[in-house]
Design a protein around this motif. Structure first.
Motif, PDB file in Angstrom:
ATOM      1  N   ASP A   1      -1.468 -12.434  11.155  1.00  0.00           N
ATOM      2  CA  ASP A   1      -0.148 -12.820  11.686  1.00  0.00           C
ATOM      3  C   ASP A   1       0.667 -11.798  11.253  1.00  0.00           C
ATOM      4  O   ASP A   1       1.760 -11.700  11.877  1.00  0.00           O
ATOM      5  N   ARG A   2       0.464 -11.237  10.127  1.00  0.00           N
ATOM      6  CA  ARG A   2       1.409  -9.918   9.866  1.00  0.00           C
ATOM      7  C   ARG A   2       0.637  -8.855   9.233  1.00  0.00           C
ATOM      8  O   ARG A   2      -0.550  -9.119   8.526  1.00  0.00           O
ATOM      9  N   VAL A   3       1.107  -7.689   9.414  1.00  0.00           N
ATOM     10  CA  VAL A   3       0.488  -6.553   9.049  1.00  0.00           C
ATOM     11  C   VAL A   3       1.353  -5.633   7.995  1.00  0.00           C
ATOM     12  O   VAL A   3       2.816  -5.499   8.343  1.00  0.00           O
ATOM     13  N   ILE A   4       0.915  -5.363   6.712  1.00  0.00           N
ATOM     14  CA  ILE A   4       1.676  -4.766   5.811  1.00  0.00           C
ATOM     15  C   ILE A   4       1.154  -3.376   5.665  1.00  0.00           C
ATOM     16  O   ILE A   4       0.082  -2.897   5.310  1.00  0.00           O
ATOM     17  N   LEU A   5       2.111  -2.497   6.063  1.00  0.00           N
ATOM     18  CA  LEU A   5       1.885  -1.055   6.080  1.00  0.00           C
ATOM     19  C   LEU A   5       2.227  -0.638   4.705  1.00  0.00           C
ATOM     20  O   LEU A   5       3.299  -0.742   4.440  1.00  0.00           O
ATOM     21  N   ASP A   6       1.313  -0.040   3.807  1.00  0.00           N
ATOM     22  CA  ASP A   6       1.467  -0.001   2.297  1.00  0.00           C
ATOM     23  C   ASP A   6       1.910   1.408   2.238  1.00  0.00           C
ATOM     24  O   ASP A   6       1.230   2.499   2.556  1.00  0.00           O
ATOM     25  N   LEU A   7       3.076   1.416   1.152  1.00  0.00           N
ATOM     26  CA  LEU A   7       3.354   2.789   0.782  1.00  0.00           C
ATOM     27  C   LEU A   7       3.037   2.804  -0.466  1.00  0.00           C
ATOM     28  O   LEU A   7       3.382   4.022  -1.325  1.00  0.00           O
ATOM     29  N   GLU A   8       2.766   1.825  -1.299  1.00  0.00           N
ATOM     30  CA  GLU A   8       2.518   2.071  -2.748  1.00  0.00           C
ATOM     31  C   GLU A   8       1.039   2.171  -3.238  1.00  0.00           C
ATOM     32  O   GLU A   8       0.553   3.144  -3.214  1.00  0.00           O
TER      33      GLU A   8
ATOM     34  N   ALA B   1       2.684   9.515   4.696  1.00  0.00           N
ATOM     35  CA  ALA B   1       2.603   8.046   4.938  1.00  0.00           C
ATOM     36  C   ALA B   1       3.828   7.563   5.707  1.00  0.00           C
ATOM     37  O   ALA B   1       3.896   6.907   6.724  1.00  0.00           O
ATOM     38  N   ARG B   2       5.108   8.245   4.958  1.00  0.00           N
ATOM     39  CA  ARG B   2       6.144   7.575   5.558  1.00  0.00           C
ATOM     40  C   ARG B   2       6.518   8.145   7.160  1.00  0.00           C
ATOM     41  O   ARG B   2       6.827   7.383   7.916  1.00  0.00           O
ATOM     42  N   ASP B   3       6.010   9.427   7.295  1.00  0.00           N
ATOM     43  CA  ASP B   3       6.207   9.836   8.546  1.00  0.00           C
ATOM     44  C   ASP B   3       5.343   9.378   9.513  1.00  0.00           C
ATOM     45  O   ASP B   3       5.661   9.178  10.773  1.00  0.00           O
ATOM     46  N   ALA B   4       4.221   9.038   9.190  1.00  0.00           N
ATOM     47  CA  ALA B   4       3.234   8.484  10.103  1.00  0.00           C
ATOM     48  C   ALA B   4       3.592   6.959  10.354  1.00  0.00           C
ATOM     49  O   ALA B   4       3.714   6.624  11.743  1.00  0.00           O
ATOM     50  N   ILE B   5       4.235   6.346   9.667  1.00  0.00           N
ATOM     51  CA  ILE B   5       4.585   4.796   9.947  1.00  0.00           C
ATOM     52  C   ILE B   5       5.938   5.002  11.004  1.00  0.00           C
ATOM     53  O   ILE B   5       6.160   4.520  11.888  1.00  0.00           O
TER      54      ILE B   5
ATOM     55  N   PRO C   1       3.074 -17.782   9.034  1.00  0.00           N
ATOM     56  CA  PRO C   1       2.217 -16.904   8.900  1.00  0.00           C
ATOM     57  C   PRO C   1       1.234 -17.389   7.887  1.00  0.00           C
ATOM     58  O   PRO C   1       1.601 -17.815   6.889  1.00  0.00           O
ATOM     59  N   LEU C   2      -0.091 -17.015   8.295  1.00  0.00           N
ATOM     60  CA  LEU C   2      -1.160 -17.515   7.236  1.00  0.00           C
ATOM     61  C   LEU C   2      -1.936 -16.346   6.750  1.00  0.00           C
ATOM     62  O   LEU C   2      -2.322 -16.322   5.606  1.00  0.00           O
ATOM     63  N   THR C   3      -2.033 -15.156   7.420  1.00  0.00           N
ATOM     64  CA  THR C   3      -2.651 -14.137   6.860  1.00  0.00           C
ATOM     65  C   THR C   3      -1.663 -12.905   7.167  1.00  0.00           C
ATOM     66  O   THR C   3      -1.129 -12.638   7.957  1.00  0.00           O
ATOM     67  N   TYR C   4      -1.941 -12.067   5.947  1.00  0.00           N
ATOM     68  CA  TYR C   4      -1.135 -10.819   5.852  1.00  0.00           C
ATOM     69  C   TYR C   4      -2.147  -9.719   5.667  1.00  0.00           C
ATOM     70  O   TYR C   4      -2.481  -9.826   4.326  1.00  0.00           O
ATOM     71  N   LEU C   5      -2.243  -8.698   6.462  1.00  0.00           N
ATOM     72  CA  LEU C   5      -3.343  -7.677   6.377  1.00  0.00           C
ATOM     73  C   LEU C   5      -2.625  -6.433   5.702  1.00  0.00           C
ATOM     74  O   LEU C   5      -1.870  -5.946   6.456  1.00  0.00           O
ATOM     75  N   PHE C   6      -3.265  -5.653   4.663  1.00  0.00           N
ATOM     76  CA  PHE C   6      -2.679  -4.583   4.266  1.00  0.00           C
ATOM     77  C   PHE C   6      -3.591  -3.409   4.958  1.00  0.00           C
ATOM     78  O   PHE C   6      -4.687  -3.471   5.239  1.00  0.00           O
ATOM     79  N   VAL C   7      -2.751  -2.299   5.205  1.00  0.00           N
ATOM     80  CA  VAL C   7      -3.150  -1.247   5.819  1.00  0.00           C
ATOM     81  C   VAL C   7      -2.316   0.144   5.310  1.00  0.00           C
ATOM     82  O   VAL C   7      -1.088   0.118   4.932  1.00  0.00           O
ATOM     83  N   PRO C   8      -3.288   0.979   4.706  1.00  0.00           N
ATOM     84  CA  PRO C   8      -2.737   2.244   4.012  1.00  0.00           C
ATOM     85  C   PRO C   8      -1.900   3.064   4.866  1.00  0.00           C
ATOM     86  O   PRO C   8      -2.266   3.141   6.138  1.00  0.00           O
ATOM     87  N   GLY C   9      -0.553   3.273   4.414  1.00  0.00           N
ATOM     88  CA  GLY C   9       0.267   3.923   5.022  1.00  0.00           C
ATOM     89  C   GLY C   9      -0.184   5.532   5.687  1.00  0.00           C
ATOM     90  O   GLY C   9       0.526   5.913   6.534  1.00  0.00           O
ATOM     91  N   ASN C  10      -0.921   5.846   5.017  1.00  0.00           N
ATOM     92  CA  ASN C  10      -1.423   7.038   5.429  1.00  0.00           C
ATOM     93  C   ASN C  10      -2.741   7.120   6.372  1.00  0.00           C
ATOM     94  O   ASN C  10      -3.595   8.194   6.317  1.00  0.00           O
ATOM     95  N   ARG C  11      -2.974   6.181   6.791  1.00  0.00           N
ATOM     96  CA  ARG C  11      -4.141   5.991   7.919  1.00  0.00           C
ATOM     97  C   ARG C  11      -3.605   5.490   9.044  1.00  0.00           C
ATOM     98  O   ARG C  11      -4.011   4.230   9.680  1.00  0.00           O
ATOM     99  N   PRO C  12      -2.713   6.305   9.786  1.00  0.00           N
ATOM    100  CA  PRO C  12      -2.065   5.750  10.911  1.00  0.00           C
ATOM    101  C   PRO C  12      -3.533   5.525  12.229  1.00  0.00           C
ATOM    102  O   PRO C  12      -2.981   4.742  13.130  1.00  0.00           O
TER     103      PRO C  12
END
Length: 278
Positions: free
Chosen positions: A29-36, A47-51, A6-17
């Motif tokens: 290539d990869r999506v990072i659902l963020d809890l931090e 956010a945990r519930d949404a994910i 993978p070349l690209t890792y995109l962050f997404v806030p975990g509370n924005r479903p």
């Protein structure tokens, strides 16, 4: 030529479903659902519930493209993240501010068999432990959180100290036979700055980049793509090597080509993508 990492890792806030599916469709290539960092303390549970709700609807191939960034060991939210991981089918986790190989094992203990952890190294302690972290079980790659590292060492900005830490992580990854690590985010959305940061990271041994906005994904992918002369050279090298019937050393464009040069040419073709490779 091996599997293209993978070349690209995109962050997404975990509370924005509402952004989750868009992120998967962004070309990353990869999506990072963020809890931090992207989620305020009061919104962590939401956010945990949404994910957890969203991932139940995903196909296996889509689920495999996801990571969840959990809070670090010192965070009051870390234990809740681990308990939550036990109840989900999440296959890949990113551990914030990883500082010990044992921390990786602690996360894996709360995940399904075959899961993996991507340690995010963001502190001096983490850099000093990079060799051990890279060799921990079920680590598929390392990542460098440069912005947090600047804070940890109280550095005024990029420079030799930051580059030294980045190179240490890249060498640790190579020594453990991991893919080249993932470079940190570029806060600016300006394409020129993203390209410049990626070029600098590649010079330090990095092979991927984290993104904070979908527009950065295409910029990063294009920046990895070899230019036309480089791509044409790589095609000539691979073609003539295949035609040499294992000669060991050949000449291409008047220069000697041996196995290390061939491997470099194959990597260039892999970065070019299937539409341009041989």
């Amino acid at each position: 030529m091996g599997i293209q990492q993978p070349l690209t890792y995109l962050f997404v806030p975990g509370n924005r479903p509402e952004r989750f599916a868009k992120a998967l469709a962004s070309g990353a290539d990869r999506v990072i659902l963020d809890l931090e960092d992207a989620v305020a303390p009061a919104d962590k549970a939401k956010a945990r519930d949404a994910i957890a709700s969203w991932v139940t609807s995903l196909a296996a191939s889509e689920l495999d493209r996801l990571l969840v960034r959990i809070n670090d060991l010192t965070s009051p939210h870390h234990a809740d993240d681990l308990l939550w991981l036990q109840r989900t089918n999440i296959k890949h986790a990113m551990l914030s501010k990883c500082e010990l190989a044992e921390q990786v094992a602690g996360v894996l203990a709360h995940m399904q068999p075959g899961a993996s952890v991507l340690p995010l190294i963001e502190t001096v302690r983490g850099v000093l432990a990079a060799v051990a972290i890279a060799q921990a079980r079920q680590v598929d790659r390392l990542a460098f959180g440069a912005l947090d590292y600047l804070l940890d060492l109280d550095l005024p900005g990029p420079g030799f100290a930051l580059d030294s830490a980045a190179l240490t992580i890249a060498m640790a990854a190579r020594a453990a036979n991991l893919p080249p690590p993932v470079a940190g985010v570029t806060p600016e959305l300006d394409a020129g700055q993203v390209q410049s940061d990626l070029s600098h990271a590649r010079a330090l041994g990095y092979g991927a980049k984290m993104c904070i906005h979908p527009t950065q994904v295409a910029v990063v992918r294009e920046a990895f793509r070899p230019d036309a002369p480089t791509h044409a050279w790589a095609q000539r090298v691979v073609t003539q090597w295949q035609q040499s019937n294992g000669a060991g050393v050949i000449q291409v464009d008047g220069k000697m080509v041996d196995k290390p040069v061939l491997l470099r040419a194959e990597r260039i073709l892999a970065l070019a993508g299937p539409s341009q490779s041989l």
